[in-house]
Design a protein around this motif. Structure first.
Motif, PDB file in Angstrom:
ATOM      1  N   THR A 272      32.738 195.800  31.503  1.00 42.03           N
ATOM      2  CA  THR A 272      32.377 197.045  30.826  1.00 42.03           C
ATOM      3  C   THR A 272      31.046 197.530  31.379  1.00 42.03           C
ATOM      4  O   THR A 272      30.290 196.772  31.992  1.00 42.03           O
ATOM      5  N   ILE A 273      30.752 198.811  31.163  1.00 45.54           N
ATOM      6  CA  ILE A 273      29.531 199.422  31.687  1.00 45.54           C
ATOM      7  C   ILE A 273      28.683 199.916  30.518  1.00 45.54           C
ATOM      8  O   ILE A 273      29.102 200.830  29.790  1.00 45.54           O
ATOM      9  N   PRO A 274      27.508 199.338  30.310  1.00 45.90           N
ATOM     10  CA  PRO A 274      26.625 199.835  29.246  1.00 45.90           C
ATOM     11  C   PRO A 274      26.185 201.274  29.528  1.00 45.90           C
ATOM     12  O   PRO A 274      25.884 201.628  30.680  1.00 45.90           O
ATOM     13  N   VAL A 275      26.176 202.105  28.490  1.00 46.11           N
ATOM     14  CA  VAL A 275      25.773 203.503  28.634  1.00 46.11           C
ATOM     15  C   VAL A 275      24.813 203.884  27.521  1.00 46.11           C
ATOM     16  O   VAL A 275      24.708 203.207  26.496  1.00 46.11           O
ATOM     17  N   VAL A 276      24.109 204.994  27.739  1.00 49.41           N
ATOM     18  CA  VAL A 276      23.278 205.589  26.692  1.00 49.41           C
ATOM     19  C   VAL A 276      24.215 206.277  25.696  1.00 49.41           C
ATOM     20  O   VAL A 276      24.981 207.173  26.078  1.00 49.41           O
ATOM     21  N   PRO A 277      24.221 205.882  24.436  1.00 41.57           N
ATOM     22  CA  PRO A 277      25.219 206.424  23.490  1.00 41.57           C
ATOM     23  C   PRO A 277      25.226 207.940  23.367  1.00 41.57           C
ATOM     24  O   PRO A 277      26.271 208.542  23.160  1.00 41.57           O
ATOM     25  N   SER A 278      24.068 208.590  23.492  1.00 38.79           N
ATOM     26  CA  SER A 278      23.993 210.034  23.277  1.00 38.79           C
ATOM     27  C   SER A 278      24.515 210.846  24.454  1.00 38.79           C
ATOM     28  O   SER A 278      24.824 212.032  24.298  1.00 38.79           O
ATOM     29  N   SER A 279      24.592 210.225  25.648  1.00 31.73           N
ATOM     30  CA  SER A 279      25.005 210.984  26.833  1.00 31.73           C
ATOM     31  C   SER A 279      26.090 210.298  27.644  1.00 31.73           C
ATOM     32  O   SER A 279      26.730 210.918  28.483  1.00 31.73           O
ATOM     33  N   PRO A 285      21.412 206.978  37.385  1.00 32.74           N
ATOM     34  CA  PRO A 285      21.304 208.376  36.952  1.00 32.74           C
ATOM     35  C   PRO A 285      22.334 209.269  37.635  1.00 32.74           C
ATOM     36  O   PRO A 285      22.556 209.179  38.841  1.00 32.74           O
ATOM     37  N   GLY A 286      22.981 210.108  36.834  1.00 31.45           N
ATOM     38  CA  GLY A 286      23.989 211.016  37.359  1.00 31.45           C
ATOM     39  C   GLY A 286      25.395 210.462  37.326  1.00 31.45           C
ATOM     40  O   GLY A 286      26.358 211.191  37.593  1.00 31.45           O
ATOM     41  N   VAL A 287      25.533 209.182  36.975  1.00 30.97           N
ATOM     42  CA  VAL A 287      26.854 208.550  36.845  1.00 30.97           C
ATOM     43  C   VAL A 287      27.060 208.220  35.373  1.00 30.97           C
ATOM     44  O   VAL A 287      26.222 207.557  34.745  1.00 30.97           O
ATOM     45  N   PHE A 288      28.176 208.650  34.833  1.00 28.16           N
ATOM     46  CA  PHE A 288      28.478 208.492  33.414  1.00 28.16           C
ATOM     47  C   PHE A 288      29.749 207.655  33.266  1.00 28.16           C
ATOM     48  O   PHE A 288      30.589 207.611  34.174  1.00 28.16           O
ATOM     49  N   ALA A 289      29.908 207.002  32.131  1.00 28.68           N
ATOM     50  CA  ALA A 289      31.113 206.213  31.869  1.00 28.68           C
ATOM     51  C   ALA A 289      31.621 206.540  30.476  1.00 28.68           C
ATOM     52  O   ALA A 289      30.838 206.627  29.519  1.00 28.68           O
ATOM     53  N   VAL A 290      32.936 206.738  30.360  1.00 29.85           N
ATOM     54  CA  VAL A 290      33.548 207.091  29.077  1.00 29.85           C
ATOM     55  C   VAL A 290      34.830 206.289  28.892  1.00 29.85           C
ATOM     56  O   VAL A 290      35.406 205.782  29.848  1.00 29.85           O
ATOM     57  N   GLY A 291      35.259 206.169  27.649  1.00 29.82           N
ATOM     58  CA  GLY A 291      36.498 205.441  27.374  1.00 29.82           C
ATOM     59  C   GLY A 291      36.256 203.946  27.271  1.00 29.82           C
ATOM     60  O   GLY A 291      35.133 203.487  27.047  1.00 29.82           O
ATOM     61  N   VAL A 293      35.934 201.609  29.284  1.00 31.15           N
ATOM     62  CA  VAL A 293      35.004 200.956  30.206  1.00 31.15           C
ATOM     63  C   VAL A 293      33.559 201.083  29.727  1.00 31.15           C
ATOM     64  O   VAL A 293      32.702 200.298  30.122  1.00 31.15           O
ATOM     65  N   ALA A 294      33.267 202.052  28.869  1.00 32.68           N
ATOM     66  CA  ALA A 294      31.905 202.289  28.387  1.00 32.68           C
ATOM     67  C   ALA A 294      31.592 201.376  27.209  1.00 32.68           C
ATOM     68  O   ALA A 294      32.435 201.140  26.341  1.00 32.68           O
ATOM     69  N   ALA A 295      30.347 200.874  27.189  1.00 35.96           N
ATOM     70  CA  ALA A 295      29.949 199.949  26.119  1.00 35.96           C
ATOM     71  C   ALA A 295      28.593 200.362  25.549  1.00 35.96           C
ATOM     72  O   ALA A 295      27.685 200.747  26.299  1.00 35.96           O
ATOM     73  N   TYR A 296      28.471 200.280  24.222  1.00 31.72           N
ATOM     74  CA  TYR A 296      27.206 200.520  23.527  1.00 31.72           C
ATOM     75  C   TYR A 296      27.376 200.008  22.104  1.00 31.72           C
ATOM     76  O   TYR A 296      28.508 199.795  21.628  1.00 31.72           O
ATOM     77  N   PRO A 297      26.276 199.764  21.389  1.00 33.26           N
ATOM     78  CA  PRO A 297      26.386 199.243  20.018  1.00 33.26           C
ATOM     79  C   PRO A 297      27.211 200.163  19.129  1.00 33.26           C
ATOM     80  O   PRO A 297      27.022 201.387  19.137  1.00 33.26           O
TER      81      PRO A 297
END
Length: 341
Positions: A272-279, A285-291, A293-297
């Motif tokens: 999984t890929i940790p992401v900033v929850p708000s964005s 920077p400039g690469v985003f992950a959703v679905g 594969v994305a991980a956050y608390p």
């Protein structure tokens, strides 16, 4: 698209499953050009490849919708934006920086993008296979399968379903009306599924449409030349039982792998890929992950959460692509769908 060729776009979306498709819609609503890239030769990701006829119950406004129907609806939703698709391609290389990325595929495609959305689900996926002698021969004949693509193929069959999670229970419930007999095998009499699914399972067991076989595990396969005559199961104490099934559906989850994504310098934890929850921005920077594969608390692995993440990522990308244009958010009921120009 089938021929390798260079392509320039605002956003490269890696993954054309439901979350990737909706991210493309959100980009379109913000007048951001995008391209969808997927290793599969069709859109829909796992939803279309593994569970096209499996009902999904947690899509807003749909009491139940099959995976293939959901994908078809999402495809219609992005039709006004004429989103290019590079299917049957695996993205192997990512280089550059925020605002100027270059991606390369295994078929020689070169994509220039100002931002990237990774909507790759669980990455590369495959079933966890049970360690049974002679398994390969039964897999080759279709007697052992890990996905149900068409319920009609199981009409009149005697099915042994192994597993204790949502997939095992959902398919036992879905196939009870077409199969001659269904055994549900699990190592304990405790299943991990939605409360409503458990209620329906109890009702089906009480009505004799499904037989629970607990606490047992798969032990052996019987048959010859790919024809399955039965499945042997056993308890931890060595007690054995023979189930005269001619189909085996083991649902022990998927083994996942981020594949080349793991080599792109993006922080990852257990596929999984940790992401900033708000964005939903990653450590790059400039690469985003959703679905998935994305991980956050507090992350919930629901399609609807992936849809929300696609919207957040698109809005976070807008200032990267249009730094001199203020984004004034409007409801779609007010602005309609901006057609691609």
């Amino acid at each position: 698209m089938t021929d390798a060729h260079p392509l320039s776009t605002d956003v490269a979306i890696i993954g054309a499953g439901p979350t990737g498709l909706f991210a493309a819609f959100e980009c379109g609503m913000l007048k951001l050009d995008c391209v969808l890239i997927d290793a599969l030769d069709h859109i829909g990701g796992q939803c279309a490849a593994l569970y096209p006829e499996k009902p999904i119950y947690d899509i807003p406004a749909h009491p139940a919708i099959e995976g293939a129907a959901l994908v078809e609806a999402l495809d219609r939703q992005i039709a006004p934006f004429a989103v290019p698709r590079l299917l049957g391609r695996r993205v192997e290389r990512l280089a550059g920086h925020r605002g100027a990325f270059t991606l390369g595929t295994d078929r020689g495609d070169v994509i220039h993008a100002r931002a990237v959305i990774i909507a790759a689900g669980a990455g590369a996926f495959g079933p966890n296979r049970p360690p049974l002698a002679g398994l390969e021969g039964f897999e080759a004949s279709g007697a052992v399968q890990y996905y149900v693509r068409r319920r009609a193929e199981f009409a009149g069959t005697r099915i042994v379903i192994a597993g204790g999670g949502d997939s095992a229970i959902d398919w036992a419930l879905s196939l009870q009306d077409v199969a001659e007999k269904i055994w549900l095998v699990h190592r304990r009499d405790r299943f991990r599924a939605a409360p409503e699914s458990l209620r329906q399972l109890d009702a089906a067991v009480a009505a004799g449409r499904i037989e629970k076989v607990v606490p047992y595990q798969l032990h052996g396969l019987h048959g010859a030349d790919g024809e399955l005559d039965g499945v042997e199961v056993a308890t931890l104490d060595g007690e054995r039982r023979f189930l005269p099934g001619n189909r085996l559906l083991p649902f022990f989850g998927l083994s996942t792998d981020l594949g080349p994504i793991a080599q792109w310098g993006i922080d990852s934890i257990r596929s999984t890929i940790p992401v900033v929850p708000s964005s939903c921005e990653t450590s790059l920077p400039g690469v985003f992950a959703v679905g998935d594969v994305a991980a956050y608390p507090g992350k919930l692995k629901l399609i609807l959460q992936g849809f929300s993440e696609g919207a957040m990522a698109a809005h976070a990308i807008h200032p990267i692509v249009r730094p001199d244009t203020a984004l004034h958010f409007e409801y779609s009921t007010s602005k309609g769908v901006p057609h691609r120009t």
